[in-house]
Design a protein around this motif. Structure first.
Motif, short mmCIF file in Angstrom:
data_model
loop_
_atom_site.label_atom_id
_atom_site.label_comp_id
_atom_site.label_asym_id
_atom_site.label_seq_id
_atom_site.Cartn_x
_atom_site.Cartn_y
_atom_site.Cartn_z
N ALA A 112 0.81 -1.22 0.00
CA ALA A 112 0.00 0.00 0.00
C ALA A 112 0.85 1.27 0.00
CB ALA A 112 -0.93 -0.01 1.21
N GLU A 113 2.11 1.14 0.35
CA GLU A 113 2.98 2.33 0.42
C GLU A 113 3.14 3.03 -0.92
OE1 GLU A 113 7.25 0.00 -0.12
OE2 GLU A 113 6.43 0.32 1.89
N ARG A 114 2.81 2.37 -2.02
CA ARG A 114 2.93 3.00 -3.34
C ARG A 114 1.72 3.84 -3.71
NH1 ARG A 114 7.61 3.75 -4.55
NH2 ARG A 114 7.60 3.34 -6.81
N ILE A 115 0.64 3.71 -2.95
CA ILE A 115 -0.60 4.41 -3.29
C ILE A 115 -0.43 5.93 -3.36
CG2 ILE A 115 -2.97 4.89 -2.57
CD1 ILE A 115 -3.14 2.06 -1.49
N PRO A 116 0.17 6.58 -2.34
CA PRO A 116 0.28 8.04 -2.42
C PRO A 116 1.00 8.54 -3.67
CG PRO A 116 0.73 7.29 -0.19
CD PRO A 116 0.66 6.06 -1.06
N LEU A 117 2.06 7.86 -4.08
CA LEU A 117 2.79 8.26 -5.29
C LEU A 117 1.91 8.12 -6.51
CD1 LEU A 117 5.25 9.11 -6.92
CD2 LEU A 117 6.03 6.72 -6.86
N MET A 118 1.18 7.01 -6.61
CA MET A 118 0.32 6.79 -7.76
C MET A 118 -0.77 7.86 -7.85
SD MET A 118 0.15 2.62 -7.39
CE MET A 118 -0.75 2.24 -8.90
N ALA A 119 -1.36 8.19 -6.70
CA ALA A 119 -2.38 9.24 -6.68
C ALA A 119 -1.78 10.60 -7.02
CB ALA A 119 -3.04 9.29 -5.30
N GLU A 120 -0.57 10.85 -6.54
CA GLU A 120 0.09 12.13 -6.83
C GLU A 120 0.37 12.28 -8.32
OE1 GLU A 120 4.21 14.55 -5.70
OE2 GLU A 120 3.70 12.69 -4.65
N LEU A 121 0.77 11.20 -8.98
CA LEU A 121 1.04 11.27 -10.42
C LEU A 121 -0.22 11.58 -11.22
CD1 LEU A 121 3.56 8.30 -10.77
CD2 LEU A 121 4.06 10.75 -10.93
N ILE A 122 -1.37 11.08 -10.75
CA ILE A 122 -2.63 11.46 -11.39
C ILE A 122 -2.87 12.96 -11.19
CG2 ILE A 122 -5.13 11.15 -11.41
CD1 ILE A 122 -3.73 8.74 -12.56
N GLN A 123 -2.63 13.45 -10.00
CA GLN A 123 -2.80 14.88 -9.72
C GLN A 123 -1.89 15.72 -10.61
OE1 GLN A 123 -5.09 15.92 -7.36
NE2 GLN A 123 -5.61 13.78 -6.99
N GLN A 124 -0.74 15.17 -10.96
CA GLN A 124 0.22 15.91 -11.78
C GLN A 124 -0.07 15.83 -13.28
OE1 GLN A 124 4.08 14.40 -10.65
NE2 GLN A 124 4.02 15.33 -8.60
N GLY A 125 -1.08 15.04 -13.66
CA GLY A 125 -1.47 15.04 -15.07
C GLY A 125 -1.58 13.69 -15.75
N ALA A 126 -1.10 12.62 -15.11
CA ALA A 126 -1.23 11.30 -15.72
C ALA A 126 -2.70 10.86 -15.69
CB ALA A 126 -0.37 10.28 -14.99
N ASP A 127 -3.11 10.11 -16.69
CA ASP A 127 -4.46 9.55 -16.72
C ASP A 127 -4.49 8.11 -16.23
OD1 ASP A 127 -5.76 11.84 -17.77
OD2 ASP A 127 -5.03 11.35 -19.77
N LEU A 128 -3.35 7.44 -16.28
CA LEU A 128 -3.25 6.05 -15.83
C LEU A 128 -1.85 5.83 -15.29
CD1 LEU A 128 -4.13 3.04 -15.67
CD2 LEU A 128 -3.47 2.82 -18.07
N VAL A 129 -1.76 5.22 -14.11
CA VAL A 129 -0.47 4.87 -13.51
C VAL A 129 -0.49 3.38 -13.22
CG1 VAL A 129 1.14 5.24 -11.62
CG2 VAL A 129 -0.24 7.16 -12.47
#
Length: 263
Positions: A112-129
């Motif tokens: 689960a520790e990867r979740i914040p990074l994945m959510a942050e990348l969506i916030q930064q403009g990615a549509d899929l991580v």
């Protein structure tokens, strides 16, 4: 808002530790966790419901008959879409463009520790991580050689037939989607967004949603399959056949038999 969708079939051993890890990793992030119990025959449903009583961020949906991974994901997705519309109506504002729908296995093999990074990348403009075992720095532990070959081979085959630039891991279900993009794909495909009953449904979802994504990111993660307790739900032969059936069906739908054979 971050929506975590957890399809769960007979995951009584790993579900509670995973819910604990998600709650800890996502502190400070507006969060809803949707556990979709797929007619489990163990204590998965009871564990999920008990957890929800003490944690309002957790919601539990339950099938009376087993619908498979694809069916469970669709149940979770449609619930999220309805929640987003309800929240939008209550606030009188446009549904959040940066809302995230994240999927992961309920057996506690995805950290689960990867979740914040994945959510942050969506916030930064990615549509899929996509969390990938095959990205530089990614690893996998406890997976038997046959499963390793199958997962790696699926990615190689799909890269040939349905290339997605920069993507190596097609079958892993640890992904974050921009909610508006996933909902747009659902509006187009409807219940056919995931038709495959086998684990090939994860590949099908990826291939279909990728067509509507601007930016796709892949990050490394460590798959800890040694944490899984109980028998694997994957049926090797059915999964292999499911991959080939998926290729034939999607190619036929896109070009028709004449063009596909000519290709």
């Amino acid at each position: 808002m971050l929506f975590v969708v957890l399809p769960a079939y007979n995951e009584e051993a790993g579900l509670q530790p995973l819910l604990d890890d998600i709650s800890k990793a996502c502190q400070g992030i507006p969060l809803q966790i949707i556990v979709v119990n797929d007619a489990s025959t163990d204590h998965t449903l009871e564990i999920a419901r008990d957890y929800a009583l003490s944690n309002p961020a957790v919601q539990v949906l339950s099938h009376t008959r087993n619908k498979g991974l694809g069916g469970s994901l669709m149940t979770g997705f449609k619930h999220v879409f309805a929640q987003r519309r309800m929240l939008g109506e209550q606030s009188g504002e446009w549904i959040g463009h940066d809302d995230v729908i994240l999927t992961m296995d309920a057996d506690n093999t995805h950290p689960a520790e990867r979740i914040p990074l994945m959510a942050e990348l969506i916030q930064q403009g990615a549509d899929l991580v996509v969390a990938s075992r095959y990205a530089p720095g990614g690893k996998q532990y406890g997976l038997n050689p046959l499963r390793q070959v199958l997962s790696w081979g699926a990615g190689q085959v799909m890269t040939v037939f349905f290339p997605v630039e920069g993507l190596r891991d097609y079958s892993c279900g640890y992904r974050a989607y921009r909610a508006s993009v996933l909902e747009s794909a659902y509006i187009i495909y409807g219940e056919e967004l995931i038709e495959s009953r086998s684990f090939a449904g994860m590949v099908e979802l990826l291939v279909k949603v990728a067509n509507y994504c601007g930016e796709i990111r892949e990050i490394p993660f460590d798959l800890h399959y040694e944490k899984k307790q109980g028998k694997s739900k994957m049926k090797i032969l059915a999964t292999i056949m499911g991959y080939f059936a998926l290729i034939l069906r999607l190619k036929k739908e896109k070009w028709g038999w004449v063009e596909w054979v000519g290709e």
